[in-house]
Design a protein around this motif. Sequence first.
Motif, PDB file in Angstrom:
ATOM      1  N   HIS A 236       0.833  -1.203   0.000  1.00  0.00           N
ATOM      2  CA  HIS A 236       0.000   0.000   0.000  1.00  0.00           C
ATOM      3  C   HIS A 236       0.871   1.258   0.000  1.00  0.00           C
ATOM      4  O   HIS A 236       1.932   1.303   0.633  1.00  0.00           O
ATOM      5  N   LEU A 237       0.433   2.256  -0.755  1.00  0.00           N
ATOM      6  CA  LEU A 237       1.134   3.542  -0.786  1.00  0.00           C
ATOM      7  C   LEU A 237       0.097   4.652  -0.776  1.00  0.00           C
ATOM      8  O   LEU A 237      -0.681   4.801  -1.721  1.00  0.00           O
ATOM      9  N   THR A 282      -5.753   6.589  -6.715  1.00  0.00           N
ATOM     10  CA  THR A 282      -6.927   5.734  -6.521  1.00  0.00           C
ATOM     11  C   THR A 282      -6.531   4.291  -6.253  1.00  0.00           C
ATOM     12  O   THR A 282      -7.094   3.633  -5.374  1.00  0.00           O
ATOM     13  N   VAL A 283      -5.563   3.785  -7.000  1.00  0.00           N
ATOM     14  CA  VAL A 283      -5.091   2.408  -6.807  1.00  0.00           C
ATOM     15  C   VAL A 283      -4.418   2.277  -5.444  1.00  0.00           C
ATOM     16  O   VAL A 283      -4.600   1.294  -4.721  1.00  0.00           O
ATOM     17  N   GLY A 284      -3.587   3.276  -5.094  1.00  0.00           N
ATOM     18  CA  GLY A 284      -2.956   3.275  -3.781  1.00  0.00           C
ATOM     19  C   GLY A 284      -1.919   2.196  -3.581  1.00  0.00           C
ATOM     20  O   GLY A 284      -1.767   1.676  -2.469  1.00  0.00           O
ATOM     21  N   GLY A 285      -1.210   1.851  -4.643  1.00  0.00           N
ATOM     22  CA  GLY A 285      -0.171   0.833  -4.539  1.00  0.00           C
ATOM     23  C   GLY A 285       1.149   1.350  -5.075  1.00  0.00           C
ATOM     24  O   GLY A 285       1.203   2.368  -5.780  1.00  0.00           O
ATOM     25  N   GLU A 286       2.242   0.653  -4.747  1.00  0.00           N
ATOM     26  CA  GLU A 286       3.542   1.044  -5.275  1.00  0.00           C
ATOM     27  C   GLU A 286       3.504   0.980  -6.803  1.00  0.00           C
ATOM     28  O   GLU A 286       2.883   0.085  -7.380  1.00  0.00           O
ATOM     29  N   THR A 287       4.157   1.948  -7.450  1.00  0.00           N
ATOM     30  CA  THR A 287       3.951   2.165  -8.882  1.00  0.00           C
ATOM     31  C   THR A 287       5.279   2.206  -9.640  1.00  0.00           C
ATOM     32  O   THR A 287       6.231   2.852  -9.204  1.00  0.00           O
ATOM     33  N   PRO A 327       9.323   3.283  -3.729  1.00  0.00           N
ATOM     34  CA  PRO A 327       7.893   2.963  -3.841  1.00  0.00           C
ATOM     35  C   PRO A 327       7.276   3.430  -5.167  1.00  0.00           C
ATOM     36  O   PRO A 327       6.400   2.775  -5.711  1.00  0.00           O
ATOM     37  N   VAL A 328       7.730   4.581  -5.684  1.00  0.00           N
ATOM     38  CA  VAL A 328       7.382   5.014  -7.031  1.00  0.00           C
ATOM     39  C   VAL A 328       8.694   5.095  -7.817  1.00  0.00           C
ATOM     40  O   VAL A 328       9.577   5.871  -7.450  1.00  0.00           O
ATOM     41  N   LEU A 352       0.668  -0.938  -9.592  1.00  0.00           N
ATOM     42  CA  LEU A 352       0.320  -0.283 -10.852  1.00  0.00           C
ATOM     43  C   LEU A 352       1.583  -0.116 -11.687  1.00  0.00           C
ATOM     44  O   LEU A 352       2.640   0.233 -11.157  1.00  0.00           O
ATOM     45  N   ILE A 353       1.466  -0.400 -12.978  1.00  0.00           N
ATOM     46  CA  ILE A 353       2.519  -0.060 -13.929  1.00  0.00           C
ATOM     47  C   ILE A 353       1.927   0.912 -14.940  1.00  0.00           C
ATOM     48  O   ILE A 353       0.870   0.642 -15.537  1.00  0.00           O
ATOM     49  N   VAL A 354       2.580   2.061 -15.112  1.00  0.00           N
ATOM     50  CA  VAL A 354       2.154   3.074 -16.078  1.00  0.00           C
ATOM     51  C   VAL A 354       3.112   3.028 -17.269  1.00  0.00           C
ATOM     52  O   VAL A 354       4.324   3.166 -17.091  1.00  0.00           O
TER      53      VAL A 354
END
Length: 599
Positions: A236-237, A282-287, A327-328, A352-354
Amino acid sequence: MTDDTLDDFFDAMQELGQPVLTAEEFARARECTQEKADRRLTEFAEAGLVGRRDVERDPVIWYPKEWDQQAGRERVVTFPNRRELVVSHPEQFTRARLSTFAYLVDSNGSGDSIYRIREEDVWGAPYDDLADLLLALRRVTGERLEDLEEWITSQWKRARQFVLRTHEDGYTVLEADSESLMGNVARQALGEEQLHAPISDTESWVREGSEGEIKRILYDEGYPVRDARDLDTGDHLEIDLALELRDYQREWVDRFVERKAGVLVGPPGSGKTVAGIGAMATVGGETLILVPSRELAAQWRESLLESTSLSASQIGEYHGGRKEIRPVTIATYQTAGMDRHRRLFDERRWGLIVYDECHHIPAPIFRQSADLQSKHRLGLSATPVRESDDEVEIFTLIGPPIGTDWSALFEAGYVMEPDVEIRYVPWASEAAESEYASALGHERRQVAAANPAKLDEIRRLLDSHEGEQVLLFVDWLEQGEEYAEALDIPFLSGETRYAERERLLSEFRHGTRDTLLVSRVGDEGIDLPAATVAIVASGLGGSRRQGAQRVGRTMRPVGGAQVYMLATRGTEEEEFVRGQLRHLQNKGVNVLEREAETA
């Protein structure tokens, strides 16, 4: 075929039950050869009795001459057997609807366009159910087309026959709708590198890390794969936004979070990066954020620090001399795709992966990075098109398109639709035209691009837009250096030192410099400021992505914008420029054509 009246023509129209005819249809209705039909229709046209529409491809359309009195009105003619629609003077609503399920094949200066509905257009259509897609088609055609709708229905179902899911024991399973599909399609196309062993007649155990390859292979076989895996959400982030999303950006984020995967295909200036940051919160996860260049990595870092509660210590960059996993983490595609680095990214659980500028994904050097998977996969691109026609891989590896209706943003005033105009420039002299005629291949294109008459036209355009912010684009360094000296303006190219580049961009951004000459380096990878006017003197032959990117430099939330695309009359540049604008036309942007002024 000797009667001087139009009885034959109207009888054929009545027999076929349609308002226009091709020569082939006329021949079939009148039971004559196509050669005789062509000759007869040509006689009618020369006598002024019928007209023709030619969109530079078969078929040529013949119609009653009195229709010319309504030439400016929209008309849609369907050819269900070829899954094509010929649209004369399409309105913005029609262009926007067509962009969601059809591909713009060709258009001409008379306002006519050919659209084709391909398998991949149905597979990736941004509709929640089949009924919505069929309704969009009917709103364009004004009728039910049973054969075409039956084919679309079959393709819609075809795209939902294979799924990747997570087994209760934690490994990935490929599931087919039937025993035949699994045995005759999947197990024939996939080998030991992708599948461990059968689980049942309709299920197979997937080898870890081969999911992306399975998607590509089955897509090539004509079967898109839905990805319903229960992937790790990552640690969680907590991310708080220091900005407010626009309504359409919030809608993009909501649709993405619901689907867990997708590609934002918003117009330039619509704030896709902001929507991406909204998705992160919104996702709130490490990205993990993947970008094509170090410059874009730096821009992402700056945007995150300005727009979120993230601290500098929470954001890492992984490229070149910097190797920080936080974390990001912002990494380049090239680095993330290398085996020795990819293992480090695989070991971290990303929520999440962008994939920024995700149109690069199909290229071999970028493709391996797409094997990095997470529960949420978000692609960003205004131009998910490729001249190699492999853009379908983008949606296969990442997710379906989101935000394709550009016209809604234009109409709501969030992004101003630019006025785009192709200017056909005559040759400056017979000597220049002769040089083009004797040139071959690459040199021929360069001669057309460097037509001296373009410089005169640019001077006229600059005079007419005096005091406005103007970006002038060229594709050739020699041409840029010549224009810089002749117009007394700076030339920003890949050879420009970083400090000088930043100074020029800052001056343009703050209004102390109103004209900037830019090479291909301005197409992508640097934060080129928005302008009110763009003049494209030369470009990559027919590159839709480059055309959209350059026009996109004028797309802003407020104020009008004008784009001029220059093409030397009577050369292959004419078709190149039309090709460059095809993606924008497919998104509802209107393109006008006119002759350049002459001295």
